[in-house]
Design an enzyme around this catalytic site. Structure first.
Site, mmCIF file in Angstrom:
data_model
loop_
_atom_site.group_PDB
_atom_site.id
_atom_site.type_symbol
_atom_site.label_atom_id
_atom_site.label_comp_id
_atom_site.label_asym_id
_atom_site.label_seq_id
_atom_site.Cartn_x
_atom_site.Cartn_y
_atom_site.Cartn_z
ATOM 1 N N ARG A 52 13.468 -39.014 13.680
ATOM 2 C CA ARG A 52 13.570 -40.128 12.612
ATOM 3 C C ARG A 52 14.857 -39.626 11.938
ATOM 4 N NH1 ARG A 52 10.531 -36.335 8.204
ATOM 5 N NH2 ARG A 52 11.448 -35.073 9.788
ATOM 6 N N ARG A 53 16.080 -38.991 11.936
ATOM 7 C CA ARG A 53 17.291 -39.275 12.090
ATOM 8 C C ARG A 53 18.043 -38.989 13.489
ATOM 9 N NH1 ARG A 53 16.418 -33.727 8.436
ATOM 10 N NH2 ARG A 53 14.726 -33.470 10.294
ATOM 11 N N LYS A 56 -3.650 -32.673 16.868
ATOM 12 C CA LYS A 56 -4.945 -32.595 16.060
ATOM 13 C C LYS A 56 -5.167 -34.002 15.431
ATOM 14 C CE LYS A 56 -1.887 -29.186 15.176
ATOM 15 N NZ LYS A 56 -0.942 -28.217 15.338
ATOM 16 N N ASP A 88 -5.538 -27.532 9.556
ATOM 17 C CA ASP A 88 -5.173 -27.901 11.033
ATOM 18 C C ASP A 88 -6.191 -27.629 11.746
ATOM 19 O OD1 ASP A 88 -3.002 -27.986 12.745
ATOM 20 O OD2 ASP A 88 -3.832 -25.402 12.947
ATOM 21 N N LYS A 93 -9.243 -28.936 14.903
ATOM 22 C CA LYS A 93 -9.107 -28.264 16.510
ATOM 23 C C LYS A 93 -10.364 -28.128 16.538
ATOM 24 C CE LYS A 93 -4.635 -25.910 16.154
ATOM 25 N NZ LYS A 93 -3.444 -24.822 15.569
HETATM 26 P P1 NDP Z 1 8.192 -30.977 13.561
HETATM 27 O O1 NDP Z 1 8.238 -31.097 12.127
HETATM 28 O O2 NDP Z 1 9.532 -29.746 13.681
HETATM 29 O O3 NDP Z 1 9.030 -31.996 14.305
HETATM 30 C C1 NDP Z 1 8.378 -33.345 14.036
HETATM 31 C C2 NDP Z 1 9.565 -34.499 15.070
HETATM 32 O O4 NDP Z 1 8.957 -36.156 14.969
HETATM 33 C C3 NDP Z 1 11.244 -34.621 14.608
HETATM 34 O O5 NDP Z 1 12.085 -34.565 15.701
HETATM 35 C C4 NDP Z 1 11.456 -35.506 13.381
HETATM 36 O O6 NDP Z 1 12.361 -35.998 13.629
HETATM 37 C C5 NDP Z 1 10.044 -36.934 14.312
HETATM 38 N N1 NDP Z 1 9.775 -37.659 13.481
HETATM 39 C C6 NDP Z 1 9.178 -37.400 11.986
HETATM 40 N N2 NDP Z 1 9.119 -38.955 11.871
HETATM 41 C C7 NDP Z 1 9.170 -39.910 12.912
HETATM 42 C C8 NDP Z 1 9.215 -41.701 12.620
HETATM 43 N N3 NDP Z 1 8.878 -42.168 12.090
HETATM 44 N N4 NDP Z 1 10.286 -41.750 14.026
HETATM 45 C C9 NDP Z 1 10.284 -40.914 14.589
HETATM 46 N N5 NDP Z 1 10.541 -39.715 15.484
HETATM 47 C C10 NDP Z 1 10.181 -38.645 13.612
HETATM 48 O O7 NDP Z 1 6.817 -31.187 14.561
HETATM 49 P P2 NDP Z 1 6.648 -30.081 15.333
HETATM 50 O O8 NDP Z 1 7.145 -29.798 16.871
HETATM 51 O O9 NDP Z 1 5.990 -28.950 15.055
HETATM 52 O O10 NDP Z 1 5.132 -30.710 16.023
HETATM 53 C C11 NDP Z 1 5.134 -31.606 16.365
HETATM 54 C C12 NDP Z 1 3.318 -32.042 16.983
HETATM 55 O O11 NDP Z 1 3.164 -30.646 17.425
HETATM 56 C C13 NDP Z 1 2.273 -32.095 15.639
HETATM 57 O O12 NDP Z 1 1.690 -32.773 15.970
HETATM 58 C C14 NDP Z 1 1.572 -30.730 15.438
HETATM 59 O O13 NDP Z 1 0.817 -30.180 14.855
HETATM 60 C C15 NDP Z 1 1.838 -30.614 16.583
HETATM 61 N N6 NDP Z 1 1.501 -28.650 17.442
HETATM 62 C C16 NDP Z 1 2.938 -28.440 16.929
HETATM 63 C C17 NDP Z 1 2.785 -26.985 17.401
HETATM 64 C C18 NDP Z 1 4.477 -25.713 16.708
HETATM 65 O O14 NDP Z 1 3.781 -24.792 16.793
HETATM 66 N N7 NDP Z 1 4.645 -26.050 16.432
HETATM 67 C C19 NDP Z 1 2.072 -26.360 18.004
HETATM 68 C C20 NDP Z 1 1.221 -27.247 18.420
HETATM 69 C C21 NDP Z 1 0.873 -28.128 18.203
HETATM 70 P P3 NDP Z 1 13.211 -35.309 13.131
HETATM 71 O O15 NDP Z 1 13.965 -34.286 14.291
HETATM 72 O O16 NDP Z 1 15.184 -36.736 12.839
HETATM 73 O O17 NDP Z 1 13.232 -35.134 11.705
HETATM 74 N N1 HSE Z 2 0.286 -24.736 12.527
HETATM 75 C C1 HSE Z 2 -0.424 -24.520 14.057
HETATM 76 C C2 HSE Z 2 -0.786 -23.008 13.781
HETATM 77 C C3 HSE Z 2 0.783 -24.545 15.858
HETATM 78 O O1 HSE Z 2 -0.153 -22.405 13.227
HETATM 79 O O2 HSE Z 2 -1.810 -22.922 14.823
HETATM 80 C C4 HSE Z 2 -0.081 -25.056 16.475
HETATM 81 O O3 HSE Z 2 -1.378 -25.776 16.459
#
Ligand code: NDP
Ligand code: HSE
Length: 444
Positions: A58-59, A116, A212, A216
């Site tokens: 995003r940024r 998910k 969430d 799942k």
């Molecule tokens: P974060 O919020 O840490 O990261 C999201 C990323 O997406 C950031 O880099 C952000 O950019 C980018 N982003 C947001 N909007 C846009 C856009 N419009 N265009 C381009 N890039 C964008 O999320 P997570 O890494 O925690 O999660 C990512 C996915 O993985 C989600 O679907 C989540 O449900 C899933 N997930 C997460 C887990 C976890 O433990 N965290 C475990 C399992 C699944 P910027 O960095 O610039 O803000």
């Molecule tokens: N927010 C989710 C959790 C990340 O706490 O399990 C893993 O899907």
């Protein structure tokens, strides 16, 4: 971090697999790190180098750690680029991600996603696009983080008949409940810590309110029962109403409270089958294996006719554990592209209907403060009987003119149990319904 290289033959004679990564936050940054640190090993396993063509965030200015030439804030343009073979989506949410992934799949570009929320609503549409173009759709990281769970359901158990999938699938709420149970810690401070550790969703109410886990559960039920189950089909209750006194009461009784996802194949008396999928807090005995699952760990039981009972356990959230599942999918996609072949498609041929929660058999634990006088227990028991609910155990503890009554029921339709509790709450002799919780893991 590798830099952009022109699409051409690798030293091994294979064209690199070029990856567009959408999102580089908690999970994406770990995927990027491992892709770089383990480039040689991954190339050997995949049969071709796997390299980043671009990273959309995003940024971009907030990511000085990433090579500037890879960064863009235009995910749609990155997905559409001719030099992209695979899209790895780690942004989250439904829109605009859905349209990016449909664009990729329609163009024959395989997709790996951890999303998910999107899959629980739109997997049918995504699978159809993948089928039409011959692309792959992999999403191991979407459920239970690092734990290989979806591949066993989609592939290893494809010859078996799964009857039940039950477990802890949300790391954040398990982290909170474990801390509340172990230390009596407050809800808010524990949630902050789970967010700081990267477990919680961008909007943590998705974790706390059970969205969430419900997403799942929908994915698990769809795969296990070869039917289309969406998040809206899943009965959902979060942990916001679980109090420190609920946990204390559970502890007194040798139990604890967990947020469980429970997906079952239900067979009616006439032999017709349906699917029940639900997420809610559950009281389980401390001796139960799920009771010992602490922190952000997940654990899921799968029961199948021939395999019997299987248990999957491991880190269910966090950057590196989730990246492990993403990279496993990426290697699978790359192998398919190098050697030919396809990943598993949607399997929804059984098309089982979803059973409403009210008709799903559950058991309740009801804790009441009642007047301590003759006939009270009979009135309470009468309310259960009036709704056809059979009582399994009653325990009473007296204090002055009030008695503390704990009733545990046998299995009954959830709606009957709810109606019973509503009626009991109105009885004059009942001072307070202290806690109502469903029970699992005890003999019915
Ligand atoms: P974060 O919020 O840490 O990261 C999201 C990323 O997406 C950031 O880099 C952000 O950019 C980018 N982003 C947001 N909007 C846009 C856009 N419009 N265009 C381009 N890039 C964008 O999320 P997570 O890494 O925690 O999660 C990512 C996915 O993985 C989600 O679907 C989540 O449900 C899933 N997930 C997460 C887990 C976890 O433990 N965290 C475990 C399992 C699944 P910027 O960095 O610039 O803000
Ligand atoms: N927010 C989710 C959790 C990340 O706490 O399990 C893993 O899907």
């Amino acid at each position: 971090m590798s830099t952009v290289s022109p699409k051409g033959l690798s030293p091994a004679g294979r064209a690199p697999i070029r990856v567009a990564m959408l999102g580089c936050g908690t999970v994406g940054s770990e995927v990027a790190r491992l892709l770089t640190e383990q480039a040689g090993e991954l190339a050997a396993r995949a049969g071709a180098p796997v390299e980043l063509a671009g990273i959309a965030v995003r940024r971009p200015d907030k990511h000085p750690e990433l090579p500037a030439e890879l960064l863009t804030d235009d995910a749609a343009a990155l997905v559409a680029r001719d030099d992209v073979d695979v899209v790895v989506e780690l942004v989250g949410g439904i829109d605009p991600v859905r349209s990016w992934l449909l664009t990729a799949l329609n163009a024959g570009k395989s997709v790996v996603t951890a999303n998910k929320a999107l899959l629980a609503e739109h997997s049918a549409e995504l699978f159809e696009a993948a089928d039409a173009s011959g692309a792959d759709l992999y999403f191991e990281a979407a459920v239970a983080g690092a734990i290989p769970l979806l591949r066993p359901l989609r592939e290893s158990l494809a010859g078996d008949r799964i009857t039940r999938v039950m477990g802890i699938v949300n790391g954040t709420t398990n982290y909170i409940l474990s801390a509340m149970d172990a230390t009596g810690a407050g809800y808010a401070e524990t949630l902050d810590e789970a967010s700081r550790l990267g477990y919680a969703e961008a909007d943590p109410t998705a974790d706390v309110d059970g969205y969430d886990a419900a997403s799942k559960a929908a994915i698990l039920a769809s795969l296990a029962f070869h039917s289309r189950v969406t998040a809206k089909d899943v009965h959902r209750e979060g942990i916001a109403d679980v109090t420190a006194s609920d946990l204390a009461a559970a502890r007194t009784l040798g139990r604890t409270v967990k947020l469980l996802a429970i997906c079952e194949r239900v067979t009616a008396d006439d032999g017709t089958e349906s699917v029940s999928a639900r997420v809610h807090p559950v009281m389980i005995p401390r001796s139960h294996q799920l009771a010992g699952v602490g922190g952000a760990f997940n654990a899921v039981y799968v029961e199948a006719d021939a395999a019997g009972e299987l248990m999957f356990y491991g880190q269910g959230a966090g950057g590196a554990p989730t990246a492990s599942a993403v990279l496993g999918d990426l290697v699978a996609v790359a192998r398919n592209q190098v050697h030919g072949g396809r990943g598993p498609r949607e399997s929804a041929h059984a098309a089982l209907p979803v059973r409403p929660m009210g008709q799903t058999p559950t058991r309740y634990h009801v804790s009441l403060d009642v007047a301590d006088r003759a006939g009270v227990l009979a009135q309470v028991a009468q309310a259960f009987a009036a709704h056809g609910v059979s009582i399994a155990a009653v325990r009473q503890r007296d204090a002055n003119d009030t008695a503390s009554l704990v009733v545990v029921t046998h299995l009954a339709p959830d709606a009957a149990l709810q109606s019973t509790v509503d009626e009991i709450a109105k009885l004059d002799v009942v001072h307070e319904v202290v806690s109502v919780m469903r029970v699992e893991g005890e003999d019915a």
